[in-house]
Design an enzyme around this catalytic site. Sequence first.
Site, PDB file in Angstrom:
ATOM      1  N   CYS A  52       0.872  -1.237   0.043  1.00 54.30           N
ATOM      2  CA  CYS A  52      -0.156  -0.022  -0.028  1.00 54.30           C
ATOM      3  C   CYS A  52       0.838   1.552   0.039  1.00 54.30           C
ATOM      4  O   CYS A  52       1.418   1.665   0.990  1.00 54.30           O
ATOM      5  CB  CYS A  52      -0.855  -0.057   1.218  1.00 54.30           C
ATOM      6  SG  CYS A  52      -1.628   1.752   1.514  1.00 54.30           S
ATOM      7  N   CYS A  55      -0.070   3.854   2.539  1.00 52.31           N
ATOM      8  CA  CYS A  55       0.321   3.406   4.085  1.00 52.31           C
ATOM      9  C   CYS A  55       1.814   4.065   4.393  1.00 52.31           C
ATOM     10  O   CYS A  55       1.894   3.909   5.526  1.00 52.31           O
ATOM     11  CB  CYS A  55       0.049   1.929   4.217  1.00 52.31           C
ATOM     12  SG  CYS A  55      -1.410   1.358   3.721  1.00 52.31           S
TER      13      CYS A  55
END
Length: 307
Positions: A52, A55
Site C-alpha cells: 500500500c 500507507c
Amino acid sequence: MIELGGGNASGQAPGGAAGGVVKDTTDQTFVPDVIDASRERPVIAYFTAAWCGPCKTLGPQLEAAVAATNGKVGLAKIDVDQNQMVAAQLRVQSIPAVFAFDQGQPVDGFSGAVPQSQIQEFVNKLAKGAGASGLEEAMDAADQMLEEGAAGDAAETFAAVLGEDPENARAIGGLVRALLAAGDLPRAKAMMDQIPADLFNEPHIAAARAAVELAEQAADAGPTAELRAKLGADANDHQTRFDLAVALSAAGETEEAVTELLELFRRDREWNDGAAKTQLFTIFDALGPKDPIALTGRRRLSSMIFA
C-alpha cells in the site's frame, strides 16, 4: 486509498514497535491488543499492507503522533493480507483504514490518505479524552479520601489535578472542601477569592462557596446543649432555633439542622427576610444535588412552599 485484493501479500506492515505503545497485531491478538487495551487508554487500529503506497506515508505519521502523546494513546497495526478476519468484521474495504477504540468500542476513524494536520488533530483528540478520563478517576479517588477522613491526601490529589488543568471546577471545589475538612478556613477562603468569574456559578464552585459560608458560621456557633434548653423554654424563639440549626450543622448533625430550619420555616417563613429558606439552600448547595439529606429536605421544603 487503495481497494483491497490487488496487492502483494508478501510484505509486513510499515513501521515498528515504539516502547510498547505501537504494536503489530494479528487476528488472534486483536482483542487483548485493541479491545482490552482500550479500557486503559484509547487505541488506534491501523489497517495496512506492505504493497500500500499511501500507507508508507500515513504509518510513520501515525506513529509519530502517537509517540508524542507519551503513552496516552496506543497504536495497533494490522496487515490485512495476513489478518483478514478482523478487517472483515470491521468491514474494511480499502486501506489505509484507521479506527479509534475507547472502552472496548470504536469511537472514531477515517480511511485513505489525509493531511498530517488531520492526523495530529485525530490523535490529540483521543489523547485529550484519555487525560480527562484519568483526571476524573483521580478526583473520584480524592472524593473517596475525603469521605474516609483523609483530607490531606485528598487536598494533594485535587492540587495535582489543578496542576494539569488549572480551571477544573470540580478540582477547585474539591480542594476547597478538603481544606475545610482539614480545618484550614483561611486558605479555603483565599482560594474562593481567586476563582475566575466565568466559573463562579459552576455547580462544584457553588457547593464549595456554600461550604465556606457554613464553615464561617460554624466559627460563631454556640453550644447545642444550651441552645436546646433555651428553645425548650420557648418554642417560638425563632432566633434560638436558627442558631441551633447553625450549631448542629457545625457539629456535623446536618439532617437535624435541616429539620430545625424546616420547622422554623413552617412556623414563620418570612422571619428575618426568609432566613430559614436561605440557610436551607446554603446547606443543600454544600451537600450537592445527589445527597439524600438534600434531596429529602428539598422535597419537604417544596411541599411547604406550595401547600
